[in-house]
Structure formats: C-alpha cells, structure tokens
Design an enzyme around this catalytic site. Structure first.
Site, short mmCIF file in Angstrom:
data_model
loop_
_atom_site.label_atom_id
_atom_site.label_comp_id
_atom_site.label_asym_id
_atom_site.label_seq_id
_atom_site.Cartn_x
_atom_site.Cartn_y
_atom_site.Cartn_z
N PRO A 11 64.73 -27.80 -56.80
CA PRO A 11 64.41 -26.42 -56.82
C PRO A 11 63.89 -25.83 -55.71
CG PRO A 11 63.12 -27.65 -58.39
CD PRO A 11 64.13 -28.43 -57.86
N ASN A 12 64.21 -24.61 -55.27
CA ASN A 12 63.63 -23.90 -54.40
C ASN A 12 64.08 -24.41 -52.95
OD1 ASN A 12 62.49 -21.91 -56.07
ND2 ASN A 12 61.08 -23.53 -56.58
N ARG A 19 61.21 -19.85 -46.69
CA ARG A 19 59.91 -20.21 -47.84
C ARG A 19 58.71 -20.85 -47.16
NH1 ARG A 19 60.31 -25.48 -51.73
NH2 ARG A 19 58.49 -24.96 -53.03
N TYR A 24 56.79 -25.62 -44.98
CA TYR A 24 57.97 -26.26 -45.18
C TYR A 24 58.79 -26.22 -43.83
CZ TYR A 24 56.98 -26.44 -49.96
OH TYR A 24 56.29 -26.75 -51.22
N ASN A 75 64.86 -35.23 -52.42
CA ASN A 75 63.79 -34.46 -52.54
C ASN A 75 63.89 -33.59 -53.69
OD1 ASN A 75 61.68 -32.63 -52.10
ND2 ASN A 75 62.31 -32.01 -49.96
N ALA A 78 59.54 -29.40 -57.19
CA ALA A 78 58.72 -29.57 -57.90
C ALA A 78 58.91 -30.49 -58.99
CB ALA A 78 58.32 -27.90 -58.41
N GLU A 99 62.77 -41.38 -51.37
CA GLU A 99 62.34 -40.05 -51.76
C GLU A 99 61.73 -39.57 -50.51
OE1 GLU A 99 58.86 -40.70 -54.54
OE2 GLU A 99 58.46 -38.76 -54.37
N HIS A 101 60.04 -35.85 -48.83
CA HIS A 101 59.23 -34.48 -48.92
C HIS A 101 58.89 -33.91 -47.35
CE1 HIS A 101 58.57 -35.16 -53.33
NE2 HIS A 101 58.21 -36.24 -52.86
N ARG A 108 47.82 -31.97 -50.24
CA ARG A 108 47.94 -30.71 -50.99
C ARG A 108 47.32 -30.69 -52.34
NH1 ARG A 108 53.91 -28.41 -50.69
NH2 ARG A 108 52.81 -26.59 -51.10
C1 DQA Z 1 58.14 -30.74 -51.71
C2 DQA Z 1 56.98 -30.97 -52.28
C3 DQA Z 1 56.82 -30.37 -53.96
O1 DQA Z 1 55.40 -30.55 -54.05
C4 DQA Z 1 57.21 -28.91 -53.69
O2 DQA Z 1 57.25 -28.43 -55.12
C5 DQA Z 1 58.75 -28.68 -53.22
C6 DQA Z 1 58.89 -29.20 -51.83
C7 DQA Z 1 58.38 -31.18 -50.06
O3 DQA Z 1 59.39 -31.19 -49.79
O4 DQA Z 1 57.46 -30.96 -49.51
O5 DQA Z 1 59.31 -27.93 -53.55
O6 DQA Z 1 59.05 -31.72 -52.22
#
Ligand code: DQA
Length: 145
Positions: A11-12, A19, A24, A75, A78, A99, A101, A108
């Site tokens: 998501p997002n 964003r 990011y 990735n 959330a 995985e 990020h 964080r």
């Molecule tokens: C994320 C880190 C997560 O905590 C966050 O909710 C994201 C992006 C990252 O790529 O740093 O949506 O996965």
C-alpha cells in the site's frame, strides 16, 4: 531458462515520488520498475512487477507464485507490520523471498521495528532507498544460482 522474479509492492507505494520524498526519495515506482527490469535482463532474470493497496490481492499473488515464479522480492509497505496473512502465504508457498524497504525501518517509529515478513524471508534490505530494489535483484540472482 530465464528465471522469473515476482516483485510485490504494498500500500501507498504507488505514490512514490510525491509521498514524503524526504523519507522515501524522489523516484517513482515506474522508475524503480524500469531500473529493476534493466538490471534483471543483464542477469538473465525476468521481472513481474506489481503494486496493490489490497492485502487479499497480495496474498493471492503470493499463492500463484509457487507455480509461476522462482523468487519473490517484496516491499509490503505498512502490511509489513500488521499482516499475519501475508507472512502465512509466504511460509505456505516456500518461494525464496527477499524483503525490501526504502527507509531504514529500525531508525523510525517503534511500531515499524517489527516485520511479519522477516519470518518468511531469507533476508531484508532496508534503508538504501530505491537502490535496495537493485540490491535485492543481486540477492535473488545469488540465491537462484
Ligand atoms: C516501507 C516502510 C513501512 O514502514 C511503510 O509503511 C511503507 C514503506 C519502506 O519502504 O520504507 O509504506 O515499507
């Protein structure tokens, strides 16, 4: 034969570029897709790049990966911190998983320090921005050798 990597973005991540760029980065998800595809080609790998804001859709993609893909780069956004369902799907299919990020989740908020995905992943790349996705292609290449 060309090996296939499923790249799942949660998501997002479709909003990358606009964003919270201070966290990011400025690259869009399309930029990342193009760079990954280019790199994968040099290693004779193919990339199936997807994004969803829907947990169940991601679970479905992981289930299909057992037959269709040789590795997963994920990735989960959330869902990383909330989704037992995505962890269970990864454990169920057993497809080698990396995985990723963009941000360093351990620097964080406390709620980001725990990842359900990690229980099902060979390893995690966190905090290197978009380059982390390219590092994950290298990791997948090594795992599939
Ligand atoms: C994320 C880190 C997560 O905590 C966050 O909710 C994201 C992006 C990252 O790529 O740093 O949506 O996965």
């Amino acid at each position: 034969m060309t090996k296939s990597i499923l790249v799942i973005n949660g998501p997002n991540l479709n909003l990358l570029g606009t964003r919270e760029p201070e966290i990011y980065g400025a690259e869009t998800l399309d930029d990342i897709k193009n760079k990954m595809t280019e790199k994968a080609e040099t290693l004779s790998l193919s990339i199936d790049f997807r994004q969803s804001n829907v947990e169940g859709e991601i679970v479905g993609w992981i289930q299909e990966a057992r037959e269709a893909h040789d590795a997963i780069i994920i990735n989960a956004g959330a869902f990383t911190h909330t989704s037992v369902a995505i962890m269970d799907a990864l454990l169920a299919v057993g497809t080698p998983t990396i995985e990723v990020h963009l941000s360093n989740i351990f620097k964080r908020e406390e709620f980001r320090h725990h990842s359900y995905i990690s229980a099902a992943a060979a390893g995690m790349i966190t905090g290197f921005g978009a380059i982390g996705y390219l590092m994950a292609v290298d990791a997948a290449h090594n795992m599939l050798k």
